[in-house]
Scaffold this motif. Structure first.
Motif, PDB file in Angstrom:
ATOM      1  N   ASP A 125     -25.836  -7.750 -47.821  1.00  0.00           N
ATOM      2  CA  ASP A 125     -25.407  -8.752 -46.840  1.00  0.00           C
ATOM      3  C   ASP A 125     -26.599  -9.533 -46.304  1.00  0.00           C
ATOM      4  O   ASP A 125     -26.534 -10.757 -46.133  1.00  0.00           O
ATOM      5  CB  ASP A 125     -24.660  -8.072 -45.684  1.00  0.00           C
ATOM      6  N   LYS A 177     -24.820  -2.014 -49.283  1.00  0.00           N
ATOM      7  CA  LYS A 177     -24.009  -3.071 -48.655  1.00  0.00           C
ATOM      8  C   LYS A 177     -24.783  -3.838 -47.604  1.00  0.00           C
ATOM      9  O   LYS A 177     -24.789  -5.079 -47.595  1.00  0.00           O
ATOM     10  CB  LYS A 177     -22.754  -2.437 -48.036  1.00  0.00           C
ATOM     11  N   LYS A 178     -25.452  -3.142 -46.698  1.00  0.00           N
ATOM     12  CA  LYS A 178     -26.172  -3.832 -45.624  1.00  0.00           C
ATOM     13  C   LYS A 178     -27.307  -4.694 -46.181  1.00  0.00           C
ATOM     14  O   LYS A 178     -27.475  -5.856 -45.790  1.00  0.00           O
ATOM     15  CB  LYS A 178     -26.736  -2.822 -44.625  1.00  0.00           C
TER      16      LYS A 178
END
Length: 286
Positions: free
Chosen positions: A112, A108-109
């Motif tokens: 992003d 996820k990070k």
């Protein structure tokens, strides 16, 4: 053509390139590190097949991403017909398999930071996987193969090499269906074979980060359990004459007993050319 003995009629013919014409696929398959990419490049060079008609799964994925970036119609088609949408979030459990969502959440990070946008789409996730070298969901690879052939008349109308695909019986069934739909002949399936020991030796020599003993064991197990049955499936569907098993371990050594990699690759390539039906007088290649 070079004459060695005119009176006896002995003639040596040396051929550097052959220009092939026609339509159809040459499929290269086999275990990890069996030399599919090297043999594909040798065939390209000898048969004058341009780079854009040497398809590996990696090149197909890169081609898909490039077209989606530059061709809105193709981007819409991916979404509407192939289920890889730029409008649907990869994190939506109602739209994606749970295993795919969980895998995306692990990144996820990084996602992003890579995408810098509010909604990370299925297409964004595909691009991220391609850039980072992550495995693509099997269902998506099958759909992408279909999408590429539908939108590539140059592949439908010429001879091309498909390198390292299919990898499962389901993928083989879908691929043969795709070829039938677009009337693409399958010229030959070339099954390059090496032992597990030789696979490990080659992998350790190329020194990739993920080439540890455990991962190599898994890859060979995948080959035995998935790839090999896909070859058997194609043999049943196409007939045994359309599938050739070739020993990819044919080392040639120089006068100092050192492995000559180029000549070794060429030796395997000659066996492939013979299986493709090139007459023996054309196979004295330099």
């Amino acid at each position: 053509m070079q004459s060695r003995d005119i009176q006896s009629g002995e003639v040596k013919i040396t051929v550097k390139k052959v220009h092939v014409q026609g339509r159809g696929a040459i499929v290269l398959t086999g275990p990890s590190s069996c030399g599919k990419g090297e043999i594909a490049k040798a065939l390209q060079n000898i048969l004058s097949i341009p780079n854009e008609r040497h398809l590996s799964m990696g090149s197909i994925l890169r081609m898909t991403i490039d077209r989606a970036r530059n061709d809105q119609a193709f981007k819409e088609k991916l979404s509407a017909d192939y289920g890889i949408s730029y409008r649907k979030s990869i994190f939506d459990l109602s739209l994606n398999k749970r295993e795919h969502v969980l895998k995306a959440e692990k990144y996820k990070k990084e996602l992003d930071d890579y995408c810098v946008k509010e909604m990370i789409s299925q297409l964004d996730w595909l691009e991220f996987c391609v850039v980072k070298g992550l495995l693509i969901p099997d269902l998506w690879t099958i759909k992408l193969i279909d999408a590429i052939f539908e939108s590539s008349p140059e592949l439908q109308d010429n001879i091309f090499i498909l390198d390292g695909y299919p990898r499962t019986s389901v993928a083989a069934e879908k691929l043969l269906g795709t070829f039938l739909r677009y009337q693409i002949p399958l010229i030959k399936v070339i099954h390059l074979s090496i032992t597990k020991e030789e696979m490990k030796k080659r992998a350790f020599e190329r020194k990739r980060v993920d080439d540890d003993d455990e991962s190599l064991e898994r890859r060979y197990e995948f080959y035995i359990e998935k790839v090999h049955p896909s070859v058997d499936y194609m043999k049943i569907r196409l007939g045994s004459s359309r599938v050739a098993l070739i020993d990819a371990h044919q080392p040639i050594y120089d006068q100092f007993d050192k492995l000559d990699i180029d000549k070794s690759i060429q030796q395997v390539a000659l066996k492939v050319l013979h299986e493709l039906g090139l007459p023996s007088y054309l196979l004295d290649l330099k």
